[in-house]
Design a protein around this motif. Structure first.
Motif, PDB file in Angstrom:
ATOM      1  N   GLN A 232       0.860  -1.183   0.000  1.00 21.14           N
ATOM      2  CA  GLN A 232       0.000   0.000   0.000  1.00 21.14           C
ATOM      3  C   GLN A 232       0.897   1.235   0.000  1.00 21.14           C
ATOM      4  O   GLN A 232       1.828   1.330   0.797  1.00 21.14           O
ATOM      5  N   GLU A 262       5.148   3.560   2.624  1.00 25.01           N
ATOM      6  CA  GLU A 262       4.520   2.286   2.292  1.00 25.01           C
ATOM      7  C   GLU A 262       4.179   1.501   3.555  1.00 25.01           C
ATOM      8  O   GLU A 262       4.890   1.588   4.560  1.00 25.01           O
ATOM      9  N   THR A 265       0.167  -4.715   2.750  1.00 18.19           N
ATOM     10  CA  THR A 265      -1.222  -4.929   2.376  1.00 18.19           C
ATOM     11  C   THR A 265      -1.975  -5.540   3.555  1.00 18.19           C
ATOM     12  O   THR A 265      -1.473  -6.446   4.224  1.00 18.19           O
ATOM     13  N   CYS A 269      -4.618   1.457   7.300  1.00 22.84           N
ATOM     14  CA  CYS A 269      -3.985   2.695   6.830  1.00 22.84           C
ATOM     15  C   CYS A 269      -4.287   3.871   7.758  1.00 22.84           C
ATOM     16  O   CYS A 269      -3.377   4.625   8.127  1.00 22.84           O
ATOM     17  N   ARG A 285      -9.413   5.064  -1.487  1.00 25.04           N
ATOM     18  CA  ARG A 285      -8.592   3.989  -2.060  1.00 25.04           C
ATOM     19  C   ARG A 285      -8.752   3.987  -3.582  1.00 25.04           C
ATOM     20  O   ARG A 285      -9.876   3.995  -4.091  1.00 25.04           O
ATOM     21  N   ALA A 301      -1.343  -0.671  -4.146  1.00 26.06           N
ATOM     22  CA  ALA A 301      -2.673  -0.190  -3.764  1.00 26.06           C
ATOM     23  C   ALA A 301      -2.523   1.245  -3.258  1.00 26.06           C
ATOM     24  O   ALA A 301      -2.072   1.469  -2.126  1.00 26.06           O
ATOM     25  N   VAL A 303      -3.434   4.722  -1.606  1.00 24.64           N
ATOM     26  CA  VAL A 303      -4.397   5.222  -0.627  1.00 24.64           C
ATOM     27  C   VAL A 303      -4.177   6.719  -0.471  1.00 24.64           C
ATOM     28  O   VAL A 303      -3.093   7.149  -0.032  1.00 24.64           O
TER      29      VAL A 303
END
Length: 352
Positions: A232, A262, A265, A269, A285, A301, A303
């Protein structure tokens, strides 16, 4: 001169590429810079990067004195960033150990950062007219087809055989032209797909052409299923719309470049951001995007987190910066980071 070299040079005189930016003028610095950029990268892609580099850094001294961030910024988008870090180190070493002049000796060239056997030979033959054979991707393809060398060139026995042929055909005269010629042949006629055998100057002795299946040479790299890693990326904006970037460690993936914080996953968050950076006002997201390295896929991913005023613990420091999308600083950015910043800026414009 062998008949192979004779035919190749005769073709080069009429059809070779003689107007590439690094050929006017030909200097050791410009040859070296172009050869590093051309490693694993097409000529058309390299040209604008080369022109920007020589406009900014006219020689070894100016490149050596530049901050690494500035070098990486100009390299952004060209990929394989270890080349840029080695480029900077090499310039510094040329200045410190060779008085700012690129050495012409093969052994000395190979001691410099980022310069292997084939790149050293390209510099020696093109810049210094020495009879040093090269073996880049284009040359491997030409020689593998001409001699019908079976197998993948990454295999040591195949690689060694191709080196033997490269050295066998290297002439003692017109070394610069021959080196450019064999690269040009692979780039323009003896291409990976749809080779133009009927107009190739080497068709008479080419064993792969005689088989009727020139595209079978060289052998393909064994297929390997790449593993997938996930992460993420936290795109954190302060109330002024600036985005937090952190500088990555000097070695490893995207070494020295600037990227988003980072987390793994599956990690929370919002709690992570609140604990490390400040309270979140709004969190969005984005769809997962894939970036492929040579050894694995990275699924990112993104965010997007808008922070409340006066975020804690995020003062600018040597390894972090608030990136202004409207007047971006000259920083080296990893390709997916640059893409995400561009998307963020586009969304901001649409929202206005």
């Amino acid at each position: 001169m062998s008949s192979f070299a004779d035919r190749l040079l005769a073709w080069f005189d009429d059809h070779g590429r003689k107007n590439l930016p690094w050929q006017h003028p030909i200097t050791p610095y410009r040859v070296w810079l172009s050869e590093i950029m051309l490693q694993q990268t097409q000529v058309e892609t390299v040209i604008p990067y080369f022109e920007r580099f020589v406009a900014k850094f006219s020689g070894f001294a100016s490149l050596a004195e530049a901050p690494l961030d500035e070098v990486l910024h100009l390299w952004t988008g060209l990929g394989y960033y270890a080349r840029a870090r080695n480029l900077h180190r090499c310039a510094q070493q040329v200045v410190a150990q060779h008085g700012g002049d690129m050495p012409s000796d093969m052994a000395e060239l190979e001691q410099l950062p980022g310069i292997g056997r084939s790149t050293a030979a390209a510099i020696a033959s093109i810049a210094f007219e020495q009879p040093c054979a090269i073996l880049d991707g284009n040359v491997k393809r030409v020689l593998a087809r001409y001699h019908a060398v079976e197998g993948w060139p990454g295999k040591s026995s195949v690689h060694d055989t191709l080196w033997q042929f490269a050295e066998k055909h290297m002439p003692r005269e017109r070394c610069r032209d021959y080196t450019q010629a064999i690269m040009d042949l692979g780039a323009t006629l003896c291409t990976r797909a749809n080779p133009q055998c009927e107009v190739c100057p080497m068709r008479r002795g080419c064993k792969a052409k005689k088989t009727g299946q020139p595209q079978s040479f060289p052998g393909k790299k064994p297929r390997k299923i790449l593993p997938v890693k996930t992460v993420q990326m936290l795109i954190m904006r302060n109330p002024q719309g600036q985005v937090l970037l952190l500088q990555r460690p000097p070695t490893g993936i995207w070494g020295g470049l600037w990227s988003f914080p980072e987390i793994e996953t599956g990690s929370d968050c919002e709690n992570h951001i609140a604990a490390q950076f400040g309270r979140v006002q709004h969190l969005t997201r984005w769809p997962v995007m894939r970036h492929t390295f040579s050894h694995y896929h990275l699924d990112i991913a993104p965010v997007v987190a808008d922070l409340l005023p006066r975020p804690q613990n995020i003062a600018e420091a040597d390894s972090r910066v608030w990136y202004n999308l409207k007047s971006p600083p000259a920083l080296g950015l990893a390709a997916p980071v640059k893409k995400l910043l561009t998307l963020l800026d586009e969304f901001n414009l649409e929202a206005q």
